[in-house]
Design a protein around this motif. Structure first.
Motif, PDB file in Angstrom:
ATOM      1  N   TYR A  82       0.687  -1.206  -0.077  1.00 41.48           N
ATOM      2  CA  TYR A  82      -0.037   0.053   0.019  1.00 41.48           C
ATOM      3  C   TYR A  82       0.694   1.220   0.035  1.00 41.48           C
ATOM      4  O   TYR A  82       0.605   2.303  -0.677  1.00 41.48           O
ATOM      5  CB  TYR A  82      -0.996   0.015   1.391  1.00 41.48           C
ATOM      6  N   ALA A  86       0.876   3.888  -2.891  1.00 45.30           N
ATOM      7  CA  ALA A  86       0.300   5.390  -2.735  1.00 45.30           C
ATOM      8  C   ALA A  86       1.366   6.207  -3.132  1.00 45.30           C
ATOM      9  O   ALA A  86       1.158   7.418  -3.730  1.00 45.30           O
ATOM     10  CB  ALA A  86      -0.045   5.445  -1.232  1.00 45.30           C
ATOM     11  N   ALA A  87       2.708   6.008  -2.900  1.00 46.85           N
ATOM     12  CA  ALA A  87       3.897   6.877  -3.338  1.00 46.85           C
ATOM     13  C   ALA A  87       3.824   7.077  -5.020  1.00 46.85           C
ATOM     14  O   ALA A  87       3.924   8.050  -5.460  1.00 46.85           O
ATOM     15  CB  ALA A  87       5.161   6.254  -2.758  1.00 46.85           C
ATOM     16  N   ASN A  88       3.718   5.915  -5.304  1.00 47.87           N
ATOM     17  CA  ASN A  88       3.554   5.735  -6.899  1.00 47.87           C
ATOM     18  C   ASN A  88       2.465   6.597  -7.383  1.00 47.87           C
ATOM     19  O   ASN A  88       2.561   7.360  -8.347  1.00 47.87           O
ATOM     20  CB  ASN A  88       3.592   4.579  -7.313  1.00 47.87           C
ATOM     21  N   GLY A  89       1.284   6.674  -6.768  1.00 50.23           N
ATOM     22  CA  GLY A  89       0.142   7.579  -7.115  1.00 50.23           C
ATOM     23  C   GLY A  89       0.547   9.014  -6.783  1.00 50.23           C
ATOM     24  O   GLY A  89       0.346   9.763  -7.875  1.00 50.23           O
ATOM     25  N   ALA A  90       1.316   9.250  -5.916  1.00 49.07           N
ATOM     26  CA  ALA A  90       1.715  10.811  -5.628  1.00 49.07           C
ATOM     27  C   ALA A  90       2.619  11.122  -6.645  1.00 49.07           C
ATOM     28  O   ALA A  90       2.579  12.324  -6.803  1.00 49.07           O
ATOM     29  CB  ALA A  90       2.280  10.653  -4.110  1.00 49.07           C
ATOM     30  N   PHE A  91       3.436  10.146  -7.058  1.00 50.96           N
ATOM     31  CA  PHE A  91       4.367  10.651  -8.303  1.00 50.96           C
ATOM     32  C   PHE A  91       3.854  10.295  -9.733  1.00 50.96           C
ATOM     33  O   PHE A  91       4.648  10.446 -10.517  1.00 50.96           O
ATOM     34  CB  PHE A  91       5.821   9.727  -8.021  1.00 50.96           C
ATOM     35  N   GLY A  92       2.479  10.404  -9.608  1.00 52.82           N
ATOM     36  CA  GLY A  92       1.925  10.189 -11.109  1.00 52.82           C
ATOM     37  C   GLY A  92       2.321   9.032 -11.855  1.00 52.82           C
ATOM     38  O   GLY A  92       2.264   9.103 -13.250  1.00 52.82           O
TER      39      GLY A  92
END
Length: 142
Positions: A82, A86-92
């Protein structure tokens, strides 16, 4: 903190490719990013697939943005999927959390950027990248 010069970035890439050839690896692609995640240099060996820029950049980007090499990101993804998601989502969606994203540090341990390598197995990519960073007189965190 000193930045990675274009000359040093080219040394990293050249030695990475030489090491890959010595190891008998598939054609490699390599990108050097600065401490802000911006591209300094990229090269793709003859025969490397055209989508390799995005993979090399994703490996390096995750390393520099999280301050941890791809091997540590992969371990973190296995322990806490998770968090990496989440980090990957934050970094697009720009991160690829596997070996081959190598932090580039100065002799005092300060992060200068990252080298991302792709084309063979992730562990082989990381081995070639380490040789590239060290050839430029810098410290590789694999």
């Amino acid at each position: 903190m000193a930045a990675i010069s274009l000359s040093r970035a080219r040394v990293m890439i050249r030695k990475t490719f030489e090491t890959g050839k010595e190891m008998g690896l598939n054609p490699l692609s390599a990108v050097v990013l600065d401490a802000g995640g911006h591209v300094i240099a990229f090269e793709r060996q003859d025969g490397a697939s055209p989508g390799r820029f995005q993979i090399a950049q994703g490996k390096a980007y995750g390393a520099v943005m999280l301050g941890m090499p791809g091997s540590a990101q992969m371990a973190r993804a296995e322990a806490q999927a998770y968090f990496i998601a989440a980090a990957n989502g934050a970094f697009g969606g720009q991160m690829i959390p596997v070996p081959g994203g190598v932090l580039v540090k100065d002799s005092k341990g300060r992060v200068m950027g990252a080298l991302g390598v792709t084309g063979d197995s992730s562990d082989n990519d990381a081995t070639a990248a380490k040789a590239g960073v060290e050839a430029a007189g810098l410290v590789a965190e694999v």
